[in-house]
Scaffold this active site. Structure first.
Site, mmCIF file in Angstrom:
data_model
loop_
_atom_site.group_PDB
_atom_site.id
_atom_site.type_symbol
_atom_site.label_atom_id
_atom_site.label_comp_id
_atom_site.label_asym_id
_atom_site.label_seq_id
_atom_site.Cartn_x
_atom_site.Cartn_y
_atom_site.Cartn_z
ATOM 1 N N CYS A 48 0.821 -1.217 0.000
ATOM 2 C CA CYS A 48 0.000 0.000 0.000
ATOM 3 C C CYS A 48 0.852 1.264 0.000
ATOM 4 O O CYS A 48 0.666 2.141 -0.816
ATOM 5 C CB CYS A 48 -0.946 0.006 1.186
ATOM 6 S SG CYS A 48 -2.160 -1.306 1.052
ATOM 7 N N HIS A 49 1.776 1.380 0.942
ATOM 8 C CA HIS A 49 2.546 2.616 1.029
ATOM 9 C C HIS A 49 4.038 2.376 1.149
ATOM 10 O O HIS A 49 4.782 3.248 1.585
ATOM 11 C CB HIS A 49 2.040 3.474 2.184
ATOM 12 C CG HIS A 49 0.576 3.730 2.073
ATOM 13 N ND1 HIS A 49 -0.341 2.948 2.701
ATOM 14 C CD2 HIS A 49 -0.107 4.626 1.345
ATOM 15 C CE1 HIS A 49 -1.554 3.369 2.379
ATOM 16 N NE2 HIS A 49 -1.442 4.377 1.555
ATOM 17 N N GLY A 50 4.467 1.158 0.814
ATOM 18 C CA GLY A 50 5.888 0.892 0.687
ATOM 19 C C GLY A 50 6.685 0.782 1.982
ATOM 20 O O GLY A 50 7.894 0.995 1.969
ATOM 21 N N ARG A 83 -0.680 10.209 2.060
ATOM 22 C CA ARG A 83 0.591 9.515 1.842
ATOM 23 C C ARG A 83 1.778 10.453 1.914
ATOM 24 O O ARG A 83 2.905 10.020 2.172
ATOM 25 C CB ARG A 83 0.592 8.849 0.465
ATOM 26 C CG ARG A 83 -0.384 7.718 0.349
ATOM 27 C CD ARG A 83 0.064 6.700 -0.651
ATOM 28 N NE ARG A 83 0.208 7.228 -2.002
ATOM 29 C CZ ARG A 83 0.254 6.461 -3.071
ATOM 30 N NH1 ARG A 83 0.150 5.162 -2.959
ATOM 31 N NH2 ARG A 83 0.401 6.990 -4.262
#
Lengths: 167, 410
Positions: free
Chosen positions: A131-133, B290
């Site tokens: 998802c976000h590494g 993010r």
């Protein structure tokens, strides 16, 4: 008509405030069962433990089992992986490898990224979250990325040589 | 007979007065452009979503073991089931396009300014309700993208101080998204549109009290208003015809544009798809989430990025009317903001990488600095434009508004 007696208006304010407070407590009390009904039900809570036979997991292999519906990674670590994990202090949430395992060859961690709850895939030096590494090492410790904490170690115990009970 | 019936009703219910007051004699600025029809489109989309949704609910099963198959059943076995589903899935995207254009118009023309702050804030609550409804509806097909989207978004509530973990479990009714989550999302997805209907009523009552804004940014004199019916009913329905041609082009020929491929795989709680993305209408906010490396910080920034719009009536301190139309600085800021949103959407769509992380952070910084700059930029712009000398028509408009105000215009 007589002008309003100030003492009378004080009394009315007091009655008004008291009614509001009692009604407020009543509304909160009436809401409680509704809010509580949304918590996990008894049958969901009863799935608290999972038994796993680990005799067929070869060194270097990983098994994913469900515990409380969550994926749990059981890794049979190789000697290399153990020494790599033991020599590193961890990343932004440092924790020695010894504190994360009961037997060094068996790593048991909840397979849910501590960032937003995706399941990390095997890759990199341990796991990589799609998802976000976020990247985790061979001990499930966070090395890079947005995740704030290491992969959680669930409560578990070894029953005999070939079985563990999670929960 | 008809006339006598109406008279009978009128003695008991203000039917004719209501129609006169809200439609046939409701004063509407005659200079409204095409951008003022999007509120009507939004109302139409709400009705279309409720109608198609109610008929879908007659065949859908909100059960983790049956949900995915029941959607397939709708697609294959139910008469016109494919049409109902594609109207509903494409409709969600169309609804957001219409709402975002409606908001962009409000921002561009400064329609959020006094006396229309309450229209802007009820609109903001409507946007949040729409987002919640769309998010909960997206779980119902129980595909991989549905499942992991819900897993990630419910996880955001872990940022709640002290009781974060309990809040997440309470929301899901389980330790992970499961059957309990699916059932409650279905119940709430069914309920929310009716709450939205109520909110729309409040939005409309406020509108009919303060009346429509218009491209000039000035409240027009009576002679420049025309009745809503028949002029704007005709215009709105003409616009709706064009809108529906575009909408049904996608429903009939490209419904798959709005359905992620990964959602054709049934939900699997043990495997996350390699690349998960939210629906396009959440992408800019997802990119902001993010962009912040800290978990709680990201959630706070994302929440702020939506809520900050509510401050617009206070952030914009320029008194020149007409939003961007007569204000070059504000117009430039609006354009930068629009480009920034597109950049954020792109960053939100792509898989995480180091270059994109930097782009995302820069775009996030621009997003928030535009809001921070606005109070100063608008004040300065006001002084600069006045010093430079306003165009004569603008001065005339401002003076005429002042006269109306002095004459007791509310």
């Amino acid at each position: 008509m007589k002008p309003e007696d100030p003492a009378d208006s004080d009394r009315r304010d007091f009655l008004g405030a008291t009614t509001a407070v009692v009604a407020g407590i009543g509304v909160c009390g009436a809401t409680w069962p509704l809010v509580s009904s949304m918590n996990p039900t008894a049958d969901i809570k009863s799935r608290a433990t999972s038994e796993v036979d680990i005799s067929r997991i070869k060194p270097g292999e990983i098994h994913t089992v469900a515990w409380q519906g969550k994926p749990v990674f059981i890794v049979h670590r190789t000697q290399e992986q153990i020494s790599a994990a033991e020599s590193s202090p961890g990343g932004k949430d440092p924790q020695p490898d010894q504190n994360r395992v009961q037997k060094p060859e068996w790593l048991v961690v909840v397979g849910i990224c501590t960032h937003l709850g995706c399941v990390p895939n095997r890759g990199g030096e341990g796991w990589v979250c799609p998802c976000h590494g976020s990247r985790y090492d061979q001990s499930g410790r966070i090395m890079h990325g947005p995740a704030p904490r290491n992969l959680e170690v669930p409560p578990y115990k070894f029953v005999g040589d070939n079985k563990i009970v999670i929960g | 007979m008809g006339k006598r019936l109406v008279e009978w009703v009128d003695r008991r219910f203000p039917l004719t007065t209501f129609i006169k007051h809200e439609l046939t004699e409701y004063p509407t600025p005659r200079n409204l452009s095409i951008w003022w029809t999007f509120g009507f489109f939004a109302g139409f989309m709400l009705v279309l979503q409720i109608v198609s949704g109610v008929f879908l609910a007659m065949h859908y099963k909100p059960d983790a073991t049956l949900a995915f198959a029941s959607v397939e059943h709708i697609m294959r076995d139910v008469n016109y089931g494919w049409l109902l589903r594609y109207i509903h899935s494409t409709g969600a995207s169309a609804f957001f396009i219409v709402i975002y254009i409606h908001m962009a118009r409000t921002l561009y023309y400064g329609s959020f300014r006094a006396p229309r702050e309450l229209m802007w804030w009820t609109g903001q609550v409507l946007l949040l309700s729409l987002m919640a409804t769309a998010f909960m509806g997206y779980l119902l097909p129980w595909g991989q993208m549905s499942y992991w989207g819900a897993q990630v978004i419910t996880n955001l509530f872990r940022a709640t101080p002290f009781i974060g973990d309990q809040v997440v479990i309470w929301l899901r009714g389980d330790f992970v998204v499961g059957d309990a989550t699916l059932q409650r999302f279905f119940a709430l997805h069914f309920l929310f549109p009716f709450l939205i209907c109520g909110l729309v009523m409040i939005h409309l009552v406020a509108l009919h009290f303060v009346k429509s804004s218009n491209p000039s940014g000035i409240n027009l004199a009576d002679k420049d208003n025309i009745p809503f019916h028949p002029y704007f009913t005709a215009k709105d329905f003409y616009g709706l015809g064009i809108f529906l041609i575009i909408f049904f082009y996608f429903v009939f020929f490209h419904p798959e544009y709005f359905i992620e491929e990964a959602n054709n795989i049934p939900a699997n709680p043990l495997v996350t798809p390699p690349h998960i993305v939210p629906e396009w209408y959440f992408l800019p906010f997802y990119a902001i989430l993010r962009a912040i490396p800290d978990f709680a910080g990201g959630v706070v920034a994302m929440t702020l990025s939506i809520m900050v719009f509510a401050l617009m009536p206070y952030l914009d301190r320029c008194k020149i009317p007409g939003g961007s139309r007569y204000r070059p600085v504000y117009r430039a800021m609006f354009l930068i903001f629009a480009i920034d949103i597109v950049a954020l959407s792109y960053v939100g769509y792509e898989p995480p990488s180091e270059t994109l992380a930097v782009v995302g952070q820069v775009a996030t910084a621009i997003y928030f600095s535009l809001f921070l700059l606005l109070p100063f930029a608008s004040k300065w712009e006001d002084q600069w434009l006045r010093k430079r000398g306003l165009p004569k028509p603008v001065v005339e408009m401002m003076e005429s508004e002042q006269r109306q105000r002095a004459a007791g215009w509310r």
